[in-house]
Scaffold this active site. Structure first.
Site, PDB file in Angstrom:
ATOM      1  N   LYS A 131     -73.355  54.764-142.288  1.00 31.09           N
ATOM      2  CA  LYS A 131     -74.210  54.548-141.114  1.00 31.09           C
ATOM      3  C   LYS A 131     -75.176  53.431-141.473  1.00 31.09           C
ATOM      4  O   LYS A 131     -75.513  53.244-142.641  1.00 31.09           O
ATOM      5  CB  LYS A 131     -75.005  55.821-140.786  1.00 31.09           C
ATOM      6  CG  LYS A 131     -75.489  55.870-139.366  1.00 31.09           C
ATOM      7  CD  LYS A 131     -74.402  56.370-138.428  1.00 31.09           C
ATOM      8  CE  LYS A 131     -74.812  56.280-136.980  1.00 31.09           C
ATOM      9  NZ  LYS A 131     -73.949  57.080-136.111  1.00 31.09           N
ATOM     10  N   ASP A 171     -74.208  52.629-131.862  1.00 36.31           N
ATOM     11  CA  ASP A 171     -74.959  53.893-131.823  1.00 36.31           C
ATOM     12  C   ASP A 171     -76.162  53.574-130.921  1.00 36.31           C
ATOM     13  O   ASP A 171     -76.099  52.640-130.106  1.00 36.31           O
ATOM     14  CB  ASP A 171     -75.388  54.315-133.244  1.00 36.31           C
ATOM     15  CG  ASP A 171     -75.879  55.770-133.307  1.00 36.31           C
ATOM     16  OD1 ASP A 171     -75.050  56.681-133.343  1.00 36.31           O
ATOM     17  OD2 ASP A 171     -77.109  55.999-133.294  1.00 36.31           O
TER      18      ASP A 171
HETATM   19  P1  NDP Z   1     -77.862  54.705-126.189  1.00 32.53           P
HETATM   20  O1  NDP Z   1     -78.727  53.692-126.851  1.00 32.53           O
HETATM   21  O2  NDP Z   1     -76.793  54.260-125.280  1.00 32.53           O
HETATM   22  O3  NDP Z   1     -78.767  55.758-125.386  1.00 32.53           O
HETATM   23  C1  NDP Z   1     -79.756  56.476-126.038  1.00 32.53           C
HETATM   24  C2  NDP Z   1     -80.463  57.360-125.035  1.00 32.53           C
HETATM   25  O4  NDP Z   1     -81.310  58.265-125.741  1.00 32.53           O
HETATM   26  C3  NDP Z   1     -81.370  56.591-124.104  1.00 32.53           C
HETATM   27  O5  NDP Z   1     -81.459  57.274-122.881  1.00 32.53           O
HETATM   28  C4  NDP Z   1     -82.701  56.601-124.845  1.00 32.53           C
HETATM   29  O6  NDP Z   1     -83.837  56.440-124.016  1.00 32.53           O
HETATM   30  C5  NDP Z   1     -82.688  57.994-125.445  1.00 32.53           C
HETATM   31  N1  NDP Z   1     -83.449  57.991-126.711  1.00 32.53           N
HETATM   32  C6  NDP Z   1     -83.192  57.268-127.827  1.00 32.53           C
HETATM   33  N2  NDP Z   1     -84.111  57.498-128.773  1.00 32.53           N
HETATM   34  C7  NDP Z   1     -84.971  58.373-128.234  1.00 32.53           C
HETATM   35  C8  NDP Z   1     -86.130  59.007-128.721  1.00 32.53           C
HETATM   36  N3  NDP Z   1     -86.598  58.760-129.974  1.00 32.53           N
HETATM   37  N4  NDP Z   1     -86.772  59.881-127.885  1.00 32.53           N
HETATM   38  C9  NDP Z   1     -86.309  60.129-126.635  1.00 32.53           C
HETATM   39  N5  NDP Z   1     -85.210  59.553-126.123  1.00 32.53           N
HETATM   40  C10 NDP Z   1     -84.555  58.699-126.904  1.00 32.53           C
HETATM   41  O7  NDP Z   1     -77.259  55.580-127.394  1.00 32.53           O
HETATM   42  P2  NDP Z   1     -75.996  56.545-127.388  1.00 32.53           P
HETATM   43  O8  NDP Z   1     -75.836  57.205-126.066  1.00 32.53           O
HETATM   44  O9  NDP Z   1     -74.865  55.803-127.975  1.00 32.53           O
HETATM   45  O10 NDP Z   1     -76.447  57.628-128.479  1.00 32.53           O
HETATM   46  C11 NDP Z   1     -77.114  58.840-128.123  1.00 32.53           C
HETATM   47  C12 NDP Z   1     -76.904  59.839-129.233  1.00 32.53           C
HETATM   48  O11 NDP Z   1     -75.505  60.083-129.417  1.00 32.53           O
HETATM   49  C13 NDP Z   1     -77.423  59.427-130.618  1.00 32.53           C
HETATM   50  O12 NDP Z   1     -77.877  60.575-131.307  1.00 32.53           O
HETATM   51  C14 NDP Z   1     -76.178  58.898-131.302  1.00 32.53           C
HETATM   52  O13 NDP Z   1     -76.288  58.945-132.709  1.00 32.53           O
HETATM   53  C15 NDP Z   1     -75.152  59.875-130.785  1.00 32.53           C
HETATM   54  N6  NDP Z   1     -73.755  59.448-130.862  1.00 32.53           N
HETATM   55  C16 NDP Z   1     -73.340  58.292-130.287  1.00 32.53           C
HETATM   56  C17 NDP Z   1     -72.019  57.925-130.355  1.00 32.53           C
HETATM   57  C18 NDP Z   1     -71.491  56.727-129.666  1.00 32.53           C
HETATM   58  O14 NDP Z   1     -70.283  56.528-129.689  1.00 32.53           O
HETATM   59  N7  NDP Z   1     -72.297  55.912-129.038  1.00 32.53           N
HETATM   60  C19 NDP Z   1     -71.045  58.738-131.104  1.00 32.53           C
HETATM   61  C20 NDP Z   1     -71.570  59.982-131.596  1.00 32.53           C
HETATM   62  C21 NDP Z   1     -72.890  60.293-131.482  1.00 32.53           C
HETATM   63  P3  NDP Z   1     -84.595  55.021-123.970  1.00 32.53           P
HETATM   64  O15 NDP Z   1     -83.679  54.122-123.241  1.00 32.53           O
HETATM   65  O16 NDP Z   1     -85.873  55.300-123.291  1.00 32.53           O
HETATM   66  O17 NDP Z   1     -84.781  54.621-125.422  1.00 32.53           O
HETATM   67  O1  2IT Z   2     -72.321  58.896-134.640  1.00 31.93           O
HETATM   68  C1  2IT Z   2     -71.193  58.414-134.432  1.00 31.93           C
HETATM   69  O2  2IT Z   2     -70.160  59.043-134.685  1.00 31.93           O
HETATM   70  C2  2IT Z   2     -71.097  57.062-133.865  1.00 31.93           C
HETATM   71  N1  2IT Z   2     -72.122  56.449-133.565  1.00 31.93           N
HETATM   72  C3  2IT Z   2     -69.765  56.409-133.681  1.00 31.93           C
HETATM   73  C4  2IT Z   2     -69.281  55.813-134.968  1.00 31.93           C
HETATM   74  C5  2IT Z   2     -68.036  54.971-134.872  1.00 31.93           C
HETATM   75  O3  2IT Z   2     -67.696  54.409-135.919  1.00 31.93           O
HETATM   76  O4  2IT Z   2     -67.416  54.875-133.814  1.00 31.93           O
END
Ligand code: NDP
Ligand code: 2IT
Length: 451
Positions: A131, A171
């Site tokens: 990561k 992420d």
């Molecule tokens: P995005 O950047 O697309 O969206 C993040 C969302 O979470 C936004 O709505 C943001 O609000 C909110 N957010 C982020 N940080 C905070 C915080 N500190 N407090 C409150 N709200 C917060 O990210 P993703 O949707 O990709 O990721 C969301 C979660 O999913 C993370 O935990 C990530 O690690 C996990 N994840 C993502 C994967 C992926 O493929 N993208 C895979 C597996 C897990 P704002 O816009 O106001 O910051």
């Molecule tokens: O937390 C996660 O699994 C991710 N942000 C996706 C990682 C990836 O390599 O697709």
């Protein structure tokens, strides 16, 4: 069942972890959860104990920290910090996302890299774990500033990644725009077009279903947990937190399976729409968040529903909760309020969104709790399929990929059941995911001898 003796060994083990990794609270939390599940299992399988697999698996292969300098639109020099924690390549090249958010530290990337070890193992695909990211904040930056930052970041990261070495993805704060700038810089510096990142756009080697994969996968996992109890998502009221990539596609799949999503949120507050987010309203959210990069409050203004400033969605009555924003966003009081409002299942779309006490509470109440490393593994799984397509120089079609994703989530669910313990009448998927994820990596490590 953890005996007093085991509890004291777990306590001693954790004391060592804390001594060696001071002030890394998220990392301690992630390790503690795994150790609680795996310790009793290792007691029955002494070969892991003799080989000190648990002591080794919590130590990253290497940590890379670097300076990232870039120039903003006013010509000021900006300095950020870049990270890549290459945790384990025991079962494949390092693989895991990049997060750009001002709150991150080494602690964040160690916890996320550690979680990725078990998650990637559960996907059934040959992927190690890493990561990385930066304390750069894309919010409020122009496209040109984001581009210059990404180019500077890749100029250093390039030394450490490669299609058979380490394959980053997105992420929080890293989506299609950032992946494009990062990939473009890598291509320019190497004069090579190779699959060194996943989450790419379709025009240059991306995979169909990758952007949907984490959210869809999480919903498939929850549907499996419900199905196992003779239930389904059809007609269920769901709360979702976040409004980014994972939240958007969780919402889309819940709607397709007949459920109703009544909340979304961002770091400023929560919208509560009792009528439910429709596909049309979801299109508005996608444009708002992915193109205009605005605040979720605009949804409440446009559709005339409630906006709860500064609050998370967990006070809203629901059957199923999908925390899909960030770590430790769902606390013990939130868990109590969800259970007292009738919540029967939780699918962790985000990484470690539920605080440790809240997880324990859900398990004590027999709530079907899908932990992140199982429930959100669909994203990295389709990243793995993107790597395969890139290597073969082919692209699979949408329905084929969605079927593969669903099959992988069903397999993760079965692996969890194989190792789960009992949590007050429901399977303990936390133990199931931790042990099933551990076994494959541990067996690979035993093959390599001492290293
Ligand atoms: P995005 O950047 O697309 O969206 C993040 C969302 O979470 C936004 O709505 C943001 O609000 C909110 N957010 C982020 N940080 C905070 C915080 N500190 N407090 C409150 N709200 C917060 O990210 P993703 O949707 O990709 O990721 C969301 C979660 O999913 C993370 O935990 C990530 O690690 C996990 N994840 C993502 C994967 C992926 O493929 N993208 C895979 C597996 C897990 P704002 O816009 O106001 O910051
Ligand atoms: O937390 C996660 O699994 C991710 N942000 C996706 C990682 C990836 O390599 O697709």
């Amino acid at each position: 069942m953890i005996t007093t003796e085991k509890t004291s060994s777990i306590h001693d083990f954790m004391e060592q972890v804390k001594l060696k990794n001071p002030a890394q609270h998220d990392f301690h939390q992630a390790v503690h959860e795994v150790v609680e599940s795996v310790y009793p299992f290792i007691d029955k399988h002494p070969r892991y104990k003799t080989a000190k697999i648990l002591e080794r698996i919590i130590e990253p292969d290497r940590i890379i920290i670097f300076r990232v300098c870039w120039e903003d639109d006013q010509g000021n020099i900006q300095i950020n910090r870049g990270f890549r924690v290459q945790f384990s390549n025991a079962i494949g090249p390092y693989k895991g996302g990049l997060r750009f958010h001002p709150s991150v530290s080494l602690d964040t990337f160690k916890f996320l890299g550690f979680e990725q070890v078990f998650k990637n193992s559960l996907t059934t695909l040959p992927m190690g774990a890493a990561k990385g990211g930066s304390d750069f904040d894309p919010k409020g930056k122009s496209d040109n500033e984001v581009m210059r930052f990404c180019q500077a970041f890749m100029t250093e990261l390039i030394r450490h990644i490669g299609k058979d070495t380490d394959v980053p993805a997105g992420d929080i704060g890293v989506g299609a725009r950032e992946i494009g700038y990062l990939f473009g810089q890598h291509k320019r510096l190497t004069n090579r077009f190779t699959g060194i990142l996943t989450g790419k756009s379709l025009e240059y080697g991306g995979s169909l279903i990758r952007k949907e994969a984490t959210g869809y996968g999480c919903v498939f996992f929850v549907e499996e947990m419900l199905k196992n109890q003779g239930n389904s998502l059809d007609g269920k009221i769901c709360t979702v937190s976040g409004s980014g990539n994972v939240a958007q596609y969780t919402t889309e799949k819940v709607i397709q399976l007949g459920g109703r999503v009544v909340t979304l949120s961002d770091s400023a507050g929560t919208i509560y729409d009792p009528e439910g987010v429709s596909i049309e309203k979801l299109e508005f959210v996608k444009d708002l968040k992915n193109v205009r990069r605005g605040r979720i409050k605009e949804y409440a203004d446009k559709y005339g529903c409630t906006y709860i400033e500064g609050k998370t969605p967990w006070g809203v009555k629901c059957d199923v909760a999908f925390p899909s924003a960030t770590q430790n966003e769902l606390l013990l009081d939130d868990a109590k309020s969800l259970v007292s409002n009738g919540c029967i299942a939780v699918g962790e779309g985000a990484n470690m969104p539920t605080e440790a006490d809240a997880v324990k509470y859900f398990l004590s109440q027999g709530v079907l709790f899908g932990p992140a490393k199982a429930a959100n593994a669909g994203g990295v799984a389709v990243s793995g399929l993107e790597m395969t397509q890139n290597s073969m120089r082919i692209s699979w079609d949408r329905s084929d990929l969605e079927d593969r994703l669903k099959g992988i989530m069903q397999s993760i669910h079965s692996q969890c059941l194989e190792y789960s313990t009992d949590a007050n009448g429901a399977p303990n998927y936390v133990d199931g995911a931790n042990i099933a994820g551990f076994v494959k990596v541990a067996e690979a490590m035993l093959n390599y001898g001492i290293q």
